[in-house]
Design a protein around this motif. Structure first.
Motif: not given
Length: 137
Positions: A100-117
């Motif tokens: 995946p591209t960086e944009a596809e990775i960000r889309q694939g993670l869209a339902g997961n929240l991180c408050r640290c990184t």
């Protein structure tokens, strides 16, 4: 009725599945059911009967999976609450899009929240894992 999340954590002692929000908004409780990424806090346990469920505990074999190793090496994990869900979301994405591209990775993670990184190290970890998987490491 019991939620899948509660049964996994309390009865099966699969504590890698985390409860973040309890409302399906953060992805900390993500698991795969028959290959589909779901928030286990929203799934009644009876709905999961007869299905194949993958939690973070089932990802590593004899060695860590390349995604898990990359999270360690690239600093993709900090407090650890979102990490299991992020790793499962990444694996789910890579099963469908191995490079995946960086944009596809960000889309694939869209339902997961991180408050640290701030997500940069998480995305970097997944990109590194893709390179390692491509090389056969």
């Amino acid at each position: 009725m019991a939620r899948l999340l509660d049964v996994l954590r309390e009865q099966l002692c699969l504590t890698g599945v985390k409860e973040g929000c309890g409302e399906g908004e953060c992805g900390a409780c993500s698991v795969e059911i028959d290959g589909a990424l779901v928030n286990s806090c929203l799934v009644p346990v009876l709905q999961a009967e007869g299905t194949e469920i993958l939690t973070i505990e089932g990802v590593a074999g004899e060695h860590l999976h390349a995604v898990q190793q990359a999270f360690l090496e690239c600093g993709g994990a900090q407090c650890g609450i979102c990490t299991p869900g992020m790793i499962l979301a990444a694996l789910n994405l890579l099963a469908r899009h191995p490079q995946p591209t960086e944009a596809e990775i960000r889309q694939g993670l869209a339902g997961n929240l991180c408050r640290c990184t701030g997500y940069t190290k998480i995305v970097d970890s997944i990109l590194a894992a893709c390179r390692d998987l491509e090389r056969g490491s």
